[in-house]
Design an enzyme around this catalytic site. Structure first.
Site, PDB file in Angstrom:
ATOM      1  N   GLY A 129       0.828  -1.216   0.000  1.00 45.89           N
ATOM      2  CA  GLY A 129       0.000   0.000   0.000  1.00 45.89           C
ATOM      3  C   GLY A 129       0.855   1.255   0.000  1.00 45.89           C
ATOM      4  N   LYS A 200       2.204 -10.698  -3.802  1.00 44.21           N
ATOM      5  CA  LYS A 200       3.119  -9.635  -3.377  1.00 44.21           C
ATOM      6  C   LYS A 200       4.540 -10.166  -3.151  1.00 44.21           C
ATOM      7  CE  LYS A 200      -0.650  -6.889  -1.453  1.00 44.21           C
ATOM      8  NZ  LYS A 200      -1.532  -6.732  -0.281  1.00 44.21           N
TER       9      LYS A 200
HETATM   10  N1  HSE Z   1      -6.694  -6.787   0.470  1.00 43.03           N
HETATM   11  C1  HSE Z   1      -5.396  -6.246   0.499  1.00 43.03           C
HETATM   12  C2  HSE Z   1      -4.899  -6.263   1.945  1.00 43.03           C
HETATM   13  C3  HSE Z   1      -5.429  -4.848  -0.033  1.00 43.03           C
HETATM   14  O1  HSE Z   1      -5.708  -6.542   2.833  1.00 43.03           O
HETATM   15  O2  HSE Z   1      -3.729  -6.065   2.205  1.00 43.03           O
HETATM   16  C4  HSE Z   1      -4.099  -4.248  -0.282  1.00 43.03           C
HETATM   17  O3  HSE Z   1      -3.382  -4.948  -1.251  1.00 43.03           O
END
Ligand code: HSE
Length: 410
Positions: A129, A200
């Site tokens: 994020g 990720k």
């Molecule tokens: N659903 C993801 C999280 C959103 O909870 O981290 C961010 O990539």
């Protein structure tokens, strides 16, 4: 003046437009030119939006407009995002995205097209994020050989685990709150089954080791099987349960990669990362451990990373040399069965003598209210293959396995 098109006006898209106009004057100083969002592509109508004149429904208007130099893809998923991104790059437009699925599945191809066309494909928002991690990894830490990366990479699952640990909340109640707060993906399976974390860690590993890691090849476990009993035993162990995406260089130069819930000792910098926060530990051969911490999900933190990428994209007149990885046949990824870790095991109807004859030296854990026929223990590190064989031998008779969680040291 740089003209920008935003594809998708959902949580991240609306946040991107908001942040860009809120900080426009300051961002323009940093970009060295005016910034203007010319189009916002969305199938829905937003008649009350202050940006209502910018909305369009036909992507070709953007593709065929030579004024648009940066396309921001914040739709998510592969279809239609992949086609939109690929055709934008082929048309000589830079692309900024927050779409981790797209980068994890198609990153090598899209980076190659961007390089061929002399433009950029940026995706800082796809991991962590609002936490800067992509650019630090390929720029600030570039003097290092990266030995290991371990991250709490999913805010939703970290939020759920925190609620389960701190508030004795059930998994379902905690998930519902996470969804109401907008943290969870539309399909919560992507979060709770570990797929989001897997995408990720694949992106970070691809960047750190220069070869594309495809998510399908990675052993991935989520948090749905974690019980209050496991939480209690972990407290006795002296740590917290975290969903970790990790990659570690092996002696044979292969890379071990896995996504799994793990016991993390309270001394670790990752143990105190709670709620929706993410943290990524990068172990470089010169820096030692560096930890990046912050809000890993949510509208404005993610928009912050997208907007920063836009500013850099409009300033660059050629492709980044360091933000790159090649496609790969995956032969550098360690077979899962050779990966070696310690394990927490919880078993019913076994005995210490049998456990020790199979696993060797173990450390027993306790919890209040445990039934007499339950035993929980931590093993020494052993290969996944060996651990599976040992569990099979242990459970050949009346004993049964109630839980298994890996124990990781960071
Ligand atoms: N659903 C993801 C999280 C959103 O909870 O981290 C961010 O990539």
């Amino acid at each position: 003046m740089a003209k920008i098109a935003v594809l998708g006006y959902g949580v991240v898209g609306s946040g991107t437009v908001e942040v860009l106009y809120k900080n426009k004057a300051n961002l323009e100083k940093k970009a060295g030119q005016e910034l203007e969002i010319k189009y916002i592509l969305d199938l829905r109508d937003f008649p009350d939006s202050p940006y209502k004149d910018k909305f369009i429904k036909d992507f070709d208007t953007i593709l065929n407009d030579p004024e648009v130099s940066v396309v921001v893809e914040v739709i998510g998923g592969i279809d239609p995002s992949y086609n939109y991104v690929k055709s934008s790059l082929l048309a000589g437009k830079s692309v900024v995205t927050s779409n981790k699925e797209l980068v994890a599945r198609k990153g090598a191809e899209l980076l190659a097209i961007a390089r061929e066309k002399g433009v950029n494909f940026f995706f800082e928002a796809s991991v962590g994020g609002g936490i800067p991690i992509i650019r630090p990894l390929h720029q600030c830490l570039s003097a290092n050989t990266i030995d290991e990366i371990a991250g709490i990479l999913n805010g939703t699952t970290n939020f759920i685990l925190t609620k389960m640990i701190r508030d004795n909340m059930s998994f379902d109640t905690a998930l519902k709150i996470a969804q109401e707060l907008g943290y969870a993906e539309r399909n919560p399976s992507a979060d709770v089954d570990g797929l989001d974390t897997c995408r990720k860690i694949c992106i970070l590993t691809s960047l750190a080791f220069g070869k594309h890691v495809y998510p399908d090849n990675i052993h991935t476990e989520g948090i749905t099987k974690i019980t209050p009993e496991d939480v209690a035993y972990c407290e006795n162990f002296g740590g917290s349960i975290k969903l970790i995406g990790w990659a570690a260089k092996q002696e044979d130069d292969k890379v071990a990669i896995m996504v799994c819930p793990a016991f993390i000792h309270e001394d670790s910098q990752l143990a105190g990362v709670n709620d929706v926060f993410n943290a990524i530990l990068v172990r470089g051969d010169s820096t030692g451990d560096v930890v990046f911490y912050g809000k890993g999900a949510g509208k404005l933190p993610t928009a912050s990373a997208v907007v920063a990428d836009i500013v850099i994209a409009v300033k660059m007149d050629k492709s980044s040399k360091s933000l790159y990885w090649e496609d790969s046949d995956q032969d550098f990824i360690e077979d899962t069965e050779n990966i070696t870790v310690a394990n927490y095991l919880r078993v019913l109807d076994s005995d210490k003598k049998k456990i020790e004859s199979i696993f060797g030296e173990v450390t027993y854990l306790t919890r209040k209210g445990a039934p007499e026929n339950e035993l929980a223990f931590i093993t020494e590190p052993m290969s996944e293959k060996q651990c599976a064989l040992n569990i099979k031998t242990l459970c050949d008779g009346s004993a049964s396995l109630l839980g298994r969680i890996r124990v990781l040291e960071y």
